[in-house]
Design an enzyme around this catalytic site. Structure first.
Site, PDB file in Angstrom:
ATOM      1  N   ASP A   8       0.775  -1.245   0.000  1.00  0.00           N
ATOM      2  CA  ASP A   8       0.000   0.000   0.000  1.00  0.00           C
ATOM      3  C   ASP A   8       0.805   1.293   0.000  1.00  0.00           C
ATOM      4  O   ASP A   8       0.424   2.265   0.652  1.00  0.00           O
ATOM      5  CB  ASP A   8      -0.980   0.008   1.179  1.00  0.00           C
ATOM      6  CG  ASP A   8      -2.136  -0.945   0.976  1.00  0.00           C
ATOM      7  OD1 ASP A   8      -2.459  -1.257  -0.194  1.00  0.00           O
ATOM      8  OD2 ASP A   8      -2.712  -1.395   1.972  1.00  0.00           O
ATOM      9  N   ASP A  49      -4.088  -1.946  -2.413  1.00  0.00           N
ATOM     10  CA  ASP A  49      -5.535  -1.810  -2.385  1.00  0.00           C
ATOM     11  C   ASP A  49      -6.006  -1.442  -3.787  1.00  0.00           C
ATOM     12  O   ASP A  49      -5.409  -0.584  -4.445  1.00  0.00           O
ATOM     13  CB  ASP A  49      -5.962  -0.703  -1.424  1.00  0.00           C
ATOM     14  CG  ASP A  49      -6.184  -1.174   0.000  1.00  0.00           C
ATOM     15  OD1 ASP A  49      -5.805  -2.316   0.329  1.00  0.00           O
ATOM     16  OD2 ASP A  49      -6.735  -0.387   0.797  1.00  0.00           O
ATOM     17  N   HIS A  51      -9.879  -1.262  -4.638  1.00  0.00           N
ATOM     18  CA  HIS A  51     -11.231  -1.560  -4.198  1.00  0.00           C
ATOM     19  C   HIS A  51     -12.273  -1.427  -5.299  1.00  0.00           C
ATOM     20  O   HIS A  51     -12.097  -0.698  -6.269  1.00  0.00           O
ATOM     21  CB  HIS A  51     -11.613  -0.650  -3.029  1.00  0.00           C
ATOM     22  CG  HIS A  51     -10.846  -0.962  -1.799  1.00  0.00           C
ATOM     23  ND1 HIS A  51     -10.967  -2.147  -1.123  1.00  0.00           N
ATOM     24  CD2 HIS A  51      -9.913  -0.247  -1.121  1.00  0.00           C
ATOM     25  CE1 HIS A  51     -10.163  -2.154  -0.082  1.00  0.00           C
ATOM     26  NE2 HIS A  51      -9.503  -1.008  -0.067  1.00  0.00           N
ATOM     27  N   HIS A  64     -11.594   4.720  -1.180  1.00  0.00           N
ATOM     28  CA  HIS A  64     -10.170   5.029  -1.316  1.00  0.00           C
ATOM     29  C   HIS A  64      -9.548   3.972  -2.222  1.00  0.00           C
ATOM     30  O   HIS A  64     -10.045   2.862  -2.308  1.00  0.00           O
ATOM     31  CB  HIS A  64      -9.464   5.050   0.047  1.00  0.00           C
ATOM     32  CG  HIS A  64      -9.412   3.701   0.707  1.00  0.00           C
ATOM     33  ND1 HIS A  64     -10.480   3.162   1.385  1.00  0.00           N
ATOM     34  CD2 HIS A  64      -8.425   2.772   0.761  1.00  0.00           C
ATOM     35  CE1 HIS A  64     -10.150   1.954   1.840  1.00  0.00           C
ATOM     36  NE2 HIS A  64      -8.908   1.688   1.471  1.00  0.00           N
ATOM     37  N   LYS A  89      -5.468  -5.983  -4.136  1.00  0.00           N
ATOM     38  CA  LYS A  89      -6.185  -6.618  -3.025  1.00  0.00           C
ATOM     39  C   LYS A  89      -7.412  -5.793  -2.677  1.00  0.00           C
ATOM     40  O   LYS A  89      -7.434  -4.590  -2.860  1.00  0.00           O
ATOM     41  CB  LYS A  89      -5.270  -6.814  -1.815  1.00  0.00           C
ATOM     42  CG  LYS A  89      -4.718  -5.551  -1.193  1.00  0.00           C
ATOM     43  CD  LYS A  89      -3.726  -5.891  -0.090  1.00  0.00           C
ATOM     44  CE  LYS A  89      -3.134  -4.660   0.550  1.00  0.00           C
ATOM     45  NZ  LYS A  89      -4.048  -3.888   1.360  1.00  0.00           N
ATOM     46  N   CYS A 122      -2.477  -3.428   7.498  1.00  0.00           N
ATOM     47  CA  CYS A 122      -2.202  -4.244   6.310  1.00  0.00           C
ATOM     48  C   CYS A 122      -0.889  -5.017   6.402  1.00  0.00           C
ATOM     49  O   CYS A 122      -0.817  -6.153   5.927  1.00  0.00           O
ATOM     50  CB  CYS A 122      -2.259  -3.387   5.053  1.00  0.00           C
ATOM     51  SG  CYS A 122      -3.934  -2.740   4.761  1.00  0.00           S
TER      52      CYS A 122
END
Length: 182
Positions: A8, A49, A51, A64, A89, A122
């Site tokens: 991240d 990330d 999403h 985010h 992820k 994370c």
């Protein structure tokens, strides 16, 4: 075989929607560790990330690092190279529903060096995922960071106690930086 998993280090987590001021302090050490990993043939992974609407994590943090948005891109200072694993992820852990374990096994990885954000979330979940899959875990204390107000030593202590993580420094992993010419 070692793999460096950078977690991240995304635009939204460095300067964007969920900016973490502490992230700036780990960019240079992470860059040194990344350079060392590349020079020594480690597998390099960017666990990011990415999403989608409806992801459970969005209920906690709001929208985010949405897949395909600039906020979900790795910061330019650490940009992935061709052939490196970019693993999107949708939850905290790098191994959760991503296929990362299979990709690492195909490359003979048995140790992961986890770095990036956030030590208490994370990085922690990624370390747990590594533990239950049988990887040895190393964390470079100067290449991870928590949110403001969270004790970094407590977060690292938990990784050592619960996941048998070896906590070290970038200098110990990559060697001390060369002294500047006088």
């Amino acid at each position: 075989m070692r793999a460096l998993i950078i977690v991240d280090m995304l635009n939204d987590f460095v300067d964007g929607l969920l900016a973490n001021p502490r992230a700036h302090s780990i960019i240079a050490p992470l860059g040194r560790l990344l350079k060392h990993a590349r020079a020594n043939g480690w597998v390099v992974v960017f666990s990011n990330d990415a999403h989608q609407e409806g992801d459970p994590e969005l209920r906690v943090w709001g929208a985010h690092a949405m897949a395909g948005s600039p906020g979900a891109d790795v910061i330019p200072q650490l940009a992935p190279l061709d052939g490196e694993i970019v693993s999107p992820k949708r939850a905290y852990g790098a191994f959760d529903f991503t296929g990362l374990d299979e990709q690492l096994r195909e490359r003979g990885v048995d140790e992961v060096v986890v770095a990036g954000q956030h030590t208490h979330i994370c990085v922690r979940h990624t370390s747990y995922g590594a533990l239950i899959r049988g990887y040895n875990i190393t964390v470079a204390r100067d290449a991870v960071c928590c949110f403001e107000g969270v004790n970094e030593d407590d977060a690292l202590g938990y990784l050592k106690m619960a996941y048998a993580a070896h906590v070290t420094t970038v200098d110990e992993l990559a060697g001390a930086p060369a002294a500047a010419p006088a």
